[in-house]
Design a protein around this motif. Structure first.
Motif, short mmCIF file in Angstrom:
data_model
loop_
_atom_site.label_atom_id
_atom_site.label_comp_id
_atom_site.label_asym_id
_atom_site.label_seq_id
_atom_site.Cartn_x
_atom_site.Cartn_y
_atom_site.Cartn_z
N ARG A 113 0.81 -1.20 -0.09
CA ARG A 113 0.10 0.20 -0.03
C ARG A 113 0.75 1.32 0.03
O ARG A 113 1.83 1.31 0.68
CB ARG A 113 -0.99 0.08 1.21
CG ARG A 113 -1.58 1.24 1.27
CD ARG A 113 -2.74 1.06 2.35
NE ARG A 113 -3.78 0.34 1.78
CZ ARG A 113 -4.95 0.87 0.98
NH1 ARG A 113 -5.07 1.94 0.46
NH2 ARG A 113 -5.70 -0.02 0.49
N VAL A 114 0.39 2.17 -0.82
CA VAL A 114 1.26 3.50 -1.15
C VAL A 114 0.24 4.74 -0.34
O VAL A 114 -0.76 4.63 -0.87
CB VAL A 114 1.80 3.65 -2.32
CG1 VAL A 114 2.49 5.01 -2.45
CG2 VAL A 114 2.46 2.67 -2.67
N THR A 127 -10.55 0.13 -9.78
CA THR A 127 -11.73 0.62 -8.93
C THR A 127 -12.38 -0.60 -8.11
O THR A 127 -13.27 -0.23 -7.08
CB THR A 127 -12.75 1.25 -9.59
OG1 THR A 127 -13.16 0.45 -10.77
CG2 THR A 127 -12.31 2.42 -10.35
N SER A 128 -12.10 -1.75 -8.51
CA SER A 128 -12.64 -3.04 -7.61
C SER A 128 -12.01 -2.82 -6.11
O SER A 128 -12.51 -3.50 -5.28
CB SER A 128 -12.39 -4.16 -8.26
OG SER A 128 -11.20 -4.65 -8.27
N LEU A 129 -11.01 -2.02 -5.84
CA LEU A 129 -10.32 -1.99 -4.65
C LEU A 129 -11.00 -0.88 -3.74
O LEU A 129 -10.70 -0.64 -2.75
CB LEU A 129 -8.93 -1.99 -4.76
CG LEU A 129 -8.27 -2.96 -5.55
CD1 LEU A 129 -6.75 -2.70 -5.77
CD2 LEU A 129 -8.43 -4.42 -4.82
N VAL A 176 -0.98 -1.61 -4.87
CA VAL A 176 -0.49 -2.26 -6.18
C VAL A 176 -0.63 -3.77 -6.22
O VAL A 176 0.51 -4.42 -5.92
CB VAL A 176 1.16 -1.64 -6.55
CG1 VAL A 176 0.98 -0.08 -6.58
CG2 VAL A 176 1.80 -1.79 -5.02
N PRO A 177 -1.53 -4.30 -6.15
CA PRO A 177 -1.71 -5.85 -5.92
C PRO A 177 -1.26 -6.75 -6.89
O PRO A 177 -0.71 -7.76 -6.77
CB PRO A 177 -3.33 -5.97 -5.72
CG PRO A 177 -3.93 -5.01 -6.53
CD PRO A 177 -3.01 -3.69 -6.50
N GLU A 184 -21.58 2.05 -7.95
CA GLU A 184 -21.75 1.08 -6.88
C GLU A 184 -20.24 0.95 -6.26
O GLU A 184 -20.33 0.64 -5.07
CB GLU A 184 -21.94 -0.30 -7.73
CG GLU A 184 -23.48 -0.33 -8.26
CD GLU A 184 -23.78 -1.37 -8.67
OE1 GLU A 184 -22.62 -2.42 -8.87
OE2 GLU A 184 -24.79 -1.63 -9.52
N ARG A 185 -19.05 1.31 -6.85
CA ARG A 185 -17.77 1.02 -6.45
C ARG A 185 -17.09 2.35 -5.75
O ARG A 185 -16.37 2.19 -4.54
CB ARG A 185 -16.89 0.47 -7.32
CG ARG A 185 -17.12 -1.00 -7.85
CD ARG A 185 -16.33 -1.16 -8.94
NE ARG A 185 -16.11 -2.52 -9.66
CZ ARG A 185 -15.55 -3.17 -10.33
NH1 ARG A 185 -14.23 -2.39 -10.82
NH2 ARG A 185 -15.70 -4.28 -10.86
#
Length: 623
Positions: A62-63, A88-90, A119-120, A521-522
């Motif tokens: 994570r940043v 955007t799913s995150l 940054v998955p 929704e996201r």
């Protein structure tokens, strides 16, 4: 099945050990610097220092970047992490993408904006830069490296190389002179120098027998650059964050926005001399080459400081056409061609003067004009109207994409210049890329359409590759075309634009509005986002004109200037300007002869005017 306490503790501690949080606090402000050693100017530093730091993270981290605007002259700013998907799913990551008035409001002096994202999945070479005007040209840029614990190649040392063009004047001054009726041909500003790691006259130390990973990034505003090695080879292993099957070359080409990682193997034994790494401007992009402009510089590949220095290579002997062509690269992880498209977007690129005398850049006769509020604000506050194109205005070149559709983008270049196009939020496959069709410098601009080779879907120039190259920035060649495909699997408001920043300032941009109802929704506008907008005096709800009472009321919306009067051309403006200069000089001469004691140097002025006329292809009067 129950897990023992020790096993749960192991899983939790392992997760913490792998995924780190990097918290960075930066204040942007002007800093005096002299990058090329020839001219001191104000550059944009972080925390009072320039160059900006490189940021290193690992896959999955994570940043958190707290960016405070510390400018004392009213300058606003924003920050983009070039090449990162901001998936955007995150949750609420689209607000971290950075382009001002697209996915956020500008950060005004005294305000702080938090860029908070993970940054998955992505790894490799990226960069961060200001995304407001041509601001990053004054140094607000740095490398952003996502390290991969499972890198598919080995090396002994890593080197980051920042390539850039450099202007002695402030970006605002250069932009004002460029977007002017006094530059009716739209000639891009010529840089004063090129920089290698933010300076010149660089030495790189090499140890015999060792392997070096060089991460090259072109972070310039304008000019593409070559890197050419003397008696060494480069093995290309990564492009724009995508691992590729190894490709061996001695020269590479990077446009603004592109990155390329290569392995360089040092000589096995200590040599008797040092070698040259040449950094070279693509001079074909320059309308004029001033005699004082140094088109290349020699980087010393040094095995020993006591050994003879390398001489510059004779560029005329270098075959620049051998530089790596990304169309023929192939991703290391095999990805089959997206064999069809659900939605095709055809965009014709043109450069045209409008009635204010300025030359603008167009997609399909529309030049991008910034709306009054960010497009993301409009989408997230419009409810059921989010898919209605009318609320976004006339001048953002909006295209609507359905969720998970395969999108084909066709770019036809009705211009004689190169254009590196960059897409936010996605990588794309390059399924067609024509060569450049160069034309004589004295060509008639009105004949440009006849010289362009547009994409012919029924008769493509090349067979479609089975496994196309994938990247986020691609060069559209002069008078040619390129065809891109990607899956619309990241709902958002994504900027698609030329990364020659002068062309972006001319309006060469489009907005891809992808799955707007899914995005609603996201994503919700966070408190920091709203605070930044309110501090800038920008509405936090409404259509492109800032109206929320009547969503179809676009009164006050900025739009492109009107067309030129029929029959009036850029050359007409040149002739008008020259005539104006001659007229002013005539009045000045009358005043000087009539009431002054100093006799002007008429011969000098006469020859100066002749040069201006000749440079602009206007018939020169005889003596």
């Amino acid at each position: 099945m129950k897990l023992s306490c020790s096993l749960v503790w192991f899983i939790l501690t392992a997760s913490v050990a792998v995924a780190k949080t990097h918290t960075l606090n930066y204040t942007a402000s002007w800093v005096k610097a002299n990058p090329d050693g020839l001219h001191e100017k104000k550059m944009i530093g972080f925390n009072g220092e320039w160059p900006l730091p490189d940021i290193h993270v690992e896959k999955g981290d994570r940043v958190q970047v707290y960016l405070t605007n510390g400018f004392d002259d009213g300058t606003a700013t924003s920050l983009h992490f070039h090449g990162l998907f901001q998936n955007t799913s995150l949750g609420n990551q689209l607000q971290m993408d950075g382009p001002s008035m697209v996915t956020q409001c500008p950060i005004v002096p005294g305000q702080t904006y938090l860029y908070n994202f993970t940054v998955p999945e992505q790894v490799g070479t990226f960069w961060y830069h200001a995304h407001m005007g041509a601001q990053y040209g004054d140094g607000m840029r740095g490398a952003f490296i996502i390290h991969d614990p499972e890198e598919p190649f080995q090396y002994d040392h890593e080197k980051i190389v920042i390539l850039a063009d450099h202007y002695h004047e402030n970006y605002n001054v250069v932009t004002q002179e460029f977007l002017s009726r006094y530059n009716p041909t739209g000639a891009e500003p010529v840089p004063q120098n090129i920089l290698f790691n933010n300076t010149m006259n660089v030495t790189l130390d090499f140890t015999p027998g060792e392997t070096y990973l060089f991460r090259f990034l072109n972070v310039g505003l304008f000019v593409s650059q070559y890197i050419i090695l003397e008696d060494h080879e480069m093995t290309v292993v990564e492009v724009d964050g995508i691992y590729v099957k190894p490709n061996v070359t001695d020269s590479i080409y990077l446009s603004a926005g592109q990155r390329m990682s290569v392995l360089i193997k040092a000589k096995d034994k200590m040599p008797t001399r040092n070698y040259a790494m040449m950094q070279l401007m693509d001079e074909t992009m320059l309308d004029v080459v001033p005699p004082e402009l140094q088109l290349n510089q020699t980087i010393q590949m040094t095995y020993g400081h006591a050994l003879p220095q390398a001489a510059a290579l004779n560029i005329e002997d270098c075959d620049l056409d051998r530089a790596t062509n990304d169309f023929y690269l192939e991703p290391l992880v095999e990805r089959d061609l997206l064999s069809h498209y659900d939605h095709q977007i055809v965009m014709d690129v043109r450069m045209i003067n409008l009635d204010d005398g300025v030359k603008y850049a167009f997609f399909n006769n529309i030049t991008y004009v910034t709306p009054k509020i960010p497009t993301l604000t409009t989408l997230l506050t419009s409810g059921k109207l989010a898919s209605d194109s009318r609320i976004y205005g006339d001048n953002i070149n909006a295209h609507f994409l359905k969720h998970n559709d395969i999108i084909e983008v066709v770019l036809n270049n009705y211009d004689s210049g190169r254009h590196p196009f960059h897409l936010h939020g996605h990588n794309f496959q390059i399924v067609q890329k024509s060569p450049g069709f160069h034309i004589d410098e004295n060509y008639d601009e009105s004949e440009q359409d006849k010289m362009t080779v547009p994409y012919n879907e029924s008769a493509p120039l090349q067979p479609f590759p089975e496994r196309p190259m994938v990247r986020d920035t691609v060069v559209l060649e002069p008078s040619g075309h390129v065809v891109l495909r990607f899956r619309a699997d990241n709902p958002g408001v994504w900027y698609f634009h030329c990364h020659v920043d002068w062309h972006l300032q001319q309006g060469l941009a489009s907005i891809f509005i992808e799955a707007p109802t899914v995005l609603q929704e996201r994503e919700t506008l966070n408190e920091n986002y709203l605070d930044i907008c309110q501090a800038a005096g920008i509405p936090v709800a409404g259509n492109a004109a800032g109206h929320s009472n009547d969503w179809f009321d676009l009164d006050g919306l900025p739009r492109q200037p009107k067309p030129l009067p029929k029959g009036f051309t850029a050359e007409g403006y040149v002739a008008f300007i020259v005539s104006f200069i001659i007229g002013v000089w005539g009045l000045y001469s009358i005043a000087q002869y009539g009431i002054g004691e100093v006799i002007p140097n008429d011969e000098k002025v006469y020859h100066t005017l002749r040069e201006i006329l000749a440079e602009n292809d206007i018939e020169v009067p005889r003596n």
